[in-house]
Design a protein around this motif. Structure first.
Motif, PDB file in Angstrom:
ATOM      1  N   GLN A   1      46.075  51.632  44.375  1.00 37.69           N
ATOM      2  CA  GLN A   1      45.963  50.203  44.122  1.00 37.69           C
ATOM      3  C   GLN A   1      47.007  49.413  44.919  1.00 37.69           C
ATOM      4  OE1 GLN A   1      43.268  49.297  42.530  1.00 37.69           O
ATOM      5  NE2 GLN A   1      42.852  51.480  42.246  1.00 37.69           N
TER       6      GLN A   1
ATOM      7  N   PRO B   1      35.635  46.364  37.868  1.00 38.42           N
ATOM      8  CA  PRO B   1      37.025  45.899  37.906  1.00 38.42           C
ATOM      9  C   PRO B   1      37.211  44.643  37.059  1.00 38.42           C
ATOM     10  CG  PRO B   1      36.069  46.160  40.116  1.00 38.42           C
ATOM     11  CD  PRO B   1      34.949  46.212  39.138  1.00 38.42           C
TER      12      PRO B   1
ATOM     13  N   GLY C   1      45.207  48.650  37.531  1.00 37.80           N
ATOM     14  CA  GLY C   1      43.924  49.086  38.049  1.00 37.80           C
ATOM     15  C   GLY C   1      43.722  50.583  37.971  1.00 37.80           C
TER      16      GLY C   1
ATOM     17  N   THR D   1      41.661  53.531  40.213  1.00 37.65           N
ATOM     18  CA  THR D   1      42.220  54.765  40.765  1.00 37.65           C
ATOM     19  C   THR D   1      41.418  55.972  40.310  1.00 37.65           C
ATOM     20  OG1 THR D   1      44.467  53.871  40.904  1.00 37.65           O
ATOM     21  CG2 THR D   1      44.255  56.264  40.754  1.00 37.65           C
TER      22      THR D   1
END
Length: 356
Positions: free
Chosen positions: A167, A109, A82, A86
């Motif tokens: 994350q 996402p 991810g 971030t």
């Protein structure tokens, strides 16, 4: 090759079908974020080592950056999950402090309807400091280093909800900085084993560092925002048109990019990320800029010196281990292995007289 994989790999010369897939997916994503805009140009942006990036030019004159995560099955380090999420969080928090960073326009996402994570940002006009290194004079570098120090200090005024990486990856967060840093260190050591990268020191010695220097790590009592990758390749310089510096103006700090490696922890860690090969705490211009915002920062106490050494070891290990999943050229890999071994040995020697 799927369209998503094509954009992740940014294959400008991957043939007409691959380029068409890139254009179609780029248009789809930009319109999803901004509505019915018209794209009139674009190209791959090179220099990143993990996520792919593409410059997008719109008919209304705006220039944007579309970043895409690699395919889910691409080899990666333990903390590389991810990362565009971030980066989104970093840029938003940093912008709130007044630090110059690209504006986040949209983050998507990965999920059931979107297998590939992506991020749309404003494009910062200019050139990276790394590209301009030979052009900059000492008279120009001093003010730029002061501005960089000030920016780093502003970023560190942002406070996270916990210590460690943003994350929710098991083992990479903690209620204390010692716990989070211990998990971060264990993760990169596990990565070394997974990718069969030899360690530059015994695993037991490295694993035991957070406990051995627990008192020094306990001095960190606020999870400050840390970019941790603000080396010269991630610093954009732009021309200041001030006529007092001649027709072309002079260079000023345009912004920091690529906040995907950010975490919440010790502000001193930022100094290590600013120059992985050197010792920025010895740079009077940089530190003057930093202390203009945070005058209480100390780098010379035993605890501060121990923490700087710990973060240098951690970053050297990350750089060493990532050579395997990144598949660097053999000569660069050989240099990294040699340099990181020397760096870790050097910093272990710094730590020995500082042990509790």
């Amino acid at each position: 090759m799927t369209a998503a994989a094509a954009l992740s790999d940014a294959p400008d010369s991957d043939g007409p079908d691959g380029e068409r897939a890139v254009r179609e997916l780029t248009e789809q994503r930009v319109r999803h974020a901004l509505g019915p805009v018209r794209i009139v140009g674009g190209r791959a942006l090179h220099g990143g080592l993990y996520n792919a990036a593409r410059l997008v030019e719109l008919a209304d004159g705006r220039r944007l950056v579309l970043k895409a995560a690699p395919p889910g099955d691409a080899p990666s380090l333990g903390h590389e999950h991810g990362l565009l999420g971030t980066e989104t969080l970093f840029h938003r928090l940093a912008a709130a402090t007044g630090a110059p960073v690209p504006a986040v326009l949209h983050h998507e996402p990965a999920g059931p309807d979107n297998p590939g994570e992506w991020l749309l940002l404003d494009y910062l006009d200019g050139s990276t400091w790394d590209e301009l290194r030979e052009e900059l004079t000492p008279e120009q570098r001093g003010p730029l280093r002061r501005s960089l120090g000030e920016t780093a200090a502003r970023i560190a005024t942002a406070t996270g909800p916990h210590y460690g990486y943003p994350q929710p990856v098991p083992g990479l967060r903690g209620e204390t900085w010692q716990a989070a840093f211990a998990g971060m260190l264990r993760t990169v050591l596990a990565d070394a084993a997974r990718f069969d990268v030899p360690l530059p020191a015994p695993a037991a010695v490295l694993t035991g560092l957070p406990e051995r220097f627990a008192a020094a790590l306990a001095e960190v009592r606020r999870p400050a925002l840390v970019h941790f990758d603000a080396w010269e390749g991630n610093i954009v310089l732009t021309r200041d048109p001030d006529g007092s510096h001649g027709a072309g103006g002079t260079w000023r700090l345009g912004g920091l990019i690529d906040g995907e490696r950010a975490f919440f922890g010790d502000p001193l860690a930022e100094l290590v990320g600013l120059d992985p090969l050197g010792a920025p705490e010895d740079d009077p211009d940089l530190m003057a800029g930093y202390r203009s915002i945070t005058p209480e920062l100390t780098t010379t106490t035993p605890g501060a010196r121990a923490r700087l050494a710990l973060y240098r070891i951690y970053l050297a290990l990350v750089m060493r281990v990532e050579s395997a999943p990144r598949r660097y050229a053999p000569d660069h890999t050989a240099w990294l292995l040699s340099w990181s071994a020397e760096r870790v040995a050097e910093q272990l020697a710094v730590l020995d007289p500082l042990a509790d």
